[in-house]
Enzyme design. Structure first.
Site, PDB file in Angstrom:
ATOM      1  N   GLU A 133       0.847  -1.209   0.000  1.00 57.69           N
ATOM      2  CA  GLU A 133       0.000   0.000   0.000  1.00 57.69           C
ATOM      3  C   GLU A 133       0.877   1.253   0.000  1.00 57.69           C
ATOM      4  O   GLU A 133       0.794   2.082   0.905  1.00 57.69           O
ATOM      5  CB  GLU A 133      -0.893  -0.006   1.256  1.00 57.69           C
ATOM      6  CG  GLU A 133      -1.791  -1.224   1.380  1.00 57.69           C
ATOM      7  CD  GLU A 133      -2.439  -1.344   2.765  1.00 57.69           C
ATOM      8  OE1 GLU A 133      -2.129  -0.533   3.659  1.00 57.69           O
ATOM      9  OE2 GLU A 133      -3.255  -2.262   2.942  1.00 57.69           O
TER      10      GLU A 133
ATOM     11  N   CYS B 195      -3.230  33.761   9.706  1.00 55.18           N
ATOM     12  CA  CYS B 195      -3.081  34.431  10.999  1.00 55.18           C
ATOM     13  C   CYS B 195      -2.717  33.434  12.099  1.00 55.18           C
ATOM     14  O   CYS B 195      -3.487  33.236  13.048  1.00 55.18           O
ATOM     15  CB  CYS B 195      -4.389  35.128  11.350  1.00 55.18           C
ATOM     16  SG  CYS B 195      -4.908  36.189  10.028  1.00 55.18           S
TER      17      CYS B 195
HETATM   18  N1  PLP Z   1      -1.630   1.969   4.238  1.00 53.64           N
HETATM   19  C1  PLP Z   1      -2.198   2.446   5.359  1.00 53.64           C
HETATM   20  C2  PLP Z   1      -3.145   1.565   6.107  1.00 53.64           C
HETATM   21  C3  PLP Z   1      -1.909   3.734   5.811  1.00 53.64           C
HETATM   22  O1  PLP Z   1      -2.472   4.196   6.935  1.00 53.64           O
HETATM   23  C4  PLP Z   1      -1.012   4.548   5.066  1.00 53.64           C
HETATM   24  C5  PLP Z   1      -0.658   5.906   5.509  1.00 53.64           C
HETATM   25  O2  PLP Z   1      -1.156   6.448   6.453  1.00 53.64           O
HETATM   26  C6  PLP Z   1      -0.452   4.017   3.886  1.00 53.64           C
HETATM   27  C7  PLP Z   1      -0.770   2.727   3.509  1.00 53.64           C
HETATM   28  C8  PLP Z   1       0.493   4.805   3.028  1.00 53.64           C
HETATM   29  O3  PLP Z   1       1.675   5.113   3.687  1.00 53.64           O
HETATM   30  P1  PLP Z   1       2.878   5.777   2.885  1.00 53.64           P
HETATM   31  O4  PLP Z   1       2.354   6.965   2.193  1.00 53.64           O
HETATM   32  O5  PLP Z   1       3.874   6.120   3.936  1.00 53.64           O
HETATM   33  O6  PLP Z   1       3.403   4.747   1.940  1.00 53.64           O
END
Ligand code: PLP
Length: 423
Positions: free
Chosen positions: A278, A348
């Site tokens: 991910e 601000c």
């Molecule tokens: N997967 C999950 C469950 C996440 O919470 C996040 C980021 O908060 C990511 C993937 C992506 O993380 P990164 O942008 O550091 O690869």
């Protein structure tokens, strides 16, 4: 590597001078490079495949940069989407991400969002707690469905980096403990509305050291082996995102090749498993910049010099929120000595300070500057605080560019609100 370079004394994105975009679209403006997005996705995919990890599901973390054109650029390469809300599911679908490549994460999904995800046919719902497992089961049963779920594990590993984006320690709100995960997985296998297909973890963001990832992944491997030893089927292991992006002047993250080799080593011999990832930041961060104009330079008698820009913390929140460092470059650099500036926006709040005592080359009112590495958690976290209009977003491809989110008008902003009947 990215595609923002000085050409003929001017900072360009691919073959388009940033000054040309600023002139046509106004400032502040986010500018993204298609070539950089494509390169980062491809380098990661090739590294994972090359390390022998099979064809992974690379579900780009939509939260990092959720512009539909950015998503479409990645979807055309085969990217899936990691989403955390119904809005993000809708964005992924609008960008052409097939539902069977969408992973639905997040600690607090509503029944409505779960139902929407099931109607859509997402490939996996990442369940983060016992009550959520029961909720998914109930919603799916009511719909006559069986939801594919993965249990999100909190492996209790310190990822390093900023506390606000560390997610894998036992006292963080995310996921369940390893022992709970084992029990929930077995329970889920006996529920009519869910089918456990895998386990998942994500220990933080902007991780620049492989050691915590390796520690977490070792625990995930052992969990998969224990579940399988109990006779439970495990089809997918989702290792989350979190690999850092190189922010100039900051610790350098491991390369995708080192990351993939580490995973191959930790997972050696584990068969019949699809790996999922991910990544957000490592794909989008260096694919975008925020271009702003210098409004004026406020020189104090004590020598402090404030560079007042037309961009503010509502456009780029990371410095105020995480004390994040962004390299700041003049779009048309002048010759001359470096001098220290406090770079600030017009909001601000003293928190609307991008950096203090930053050494920059000579600048004058009217000059353009670019905040580098602003493609992830930049526009996606922006707001209209101080009733400032959202900065537009521009996507560049070679010598072409397109405005992929126009700047709204003040009428657009006001049209969203109503007065109350008694006023
Ligand atoms: N997967 C999950 C469950 C996440 O919470 C996040 C980021 O908060 C990511 C993937 C992506 O993380 P990164 O942008 O550091 O690869």
């Amino acid at each position: 590597m990215n595609h923002f370079e000085l050409k003929g004394g001017e900072l360009t994105c691919e073959d388009v001078p940033l000054a040309r975009i600023a002139e046509a679209v106004g400032t502040p403006v986010y500018v993204y490079s298609s070539a950089t997005l494509e390169r980062h996705y491809t380098v990661l995919r090739d590294a994972l495949v090359g390390a022998g990890l099979g064809e992974p599901l690379i579900a780009y973390a939509v939260k990092a940069n959720s512009n539909v054109a950015v998503l479409r650029t990645l979807a055309r390469l085969g990217a899936g989407a990691d989403v955390v809300s119904e809005g993000e599911i809708r964005r992924a679908l609008a960008a052409g991400v097939p539902p069977e490549r969408i992973v639905f994460s997040g600690v607090g999904k509503t029944a409505g969002e779960i139902a929407f995800a099931l109607e859509t046919g997402v490939c996996e719902i990442n369940v983060e707690s016992e009550p959520e497992l029961h909720l998914v089961n109930a919603v799916a049963q009511a719909m006559g469905r069986r939801a594919a779920v993965a249990i999100r594990v909190n492996p209790d590993v310190e990822a390093g980096g900023h506390a606000k984006i560390s997610t894998g320690k036992a006292d963080n709100k995310f996921g369940v403990s390893l022992s709970q995960a084992e029990r929930l997985y077995a329970n889920a296998a006996n529920m009519a509305g869910v089918r456990p297909v895998g386990v998942t973890c994500h220990i933080g963001s902007q991780i620049t050291d492989l050691a915590p990832l390796e520690a977490a992944f070792g625990k995930m491997r052992a969990l998969v082996e224990r579940l399988r030893a109990e006779g439970l089927a495990v089809e997918r292991l989702d290792l989350g995102g979190g690999l850092g992006a190189p922010y100039f002047n900051q610790p350098t993250p491991p390369t995708p090749g080192d990351y993939a080799a580490m995973i191959a080593r930790v997972m050696a011999g584990l068969t019949d498993l699809q790996f999922a990832f991910e990544p957000g930041r490592m794909i989008a961060a260096n694919a975008g910049v925020l271009v702003a104009r210098v409004l004026h330079i406020n020189q104090r008698p004590d020598g402090r010099r404030f560079l007042v820009l037309d961009a503010a913390m509502n456009d780029l929140l990371r410095p105020a929120m995480y004390d994040a460092y962004h390299d700041i470059r003049p779009v048309a650099p002048r010759e001359g000595d470096l001098a220290p500036y406090d770079v600030v926006g017009p909001i601000c709040e003293t928190g609307d300070t991008f950096t203090r005592d930053r050494l920059l080359p000579p600048l004058e009112a009217g000059d353009l500057v670019a905040f580098m590495t602003a493609g992830a958690y930049g526009a996606a976290m922006s707001s209209e605080y101080n009733s400032r209009l959202l900065a537009p977003e521009v996507l560049v491809k070679g010598a072409d560019y397109a405005v992929v989110r126009p700047r709204p008008t003040y009428d657009d902003m006001l049209a969203r609100e109503r007065t109350a009947p008694w006023l």
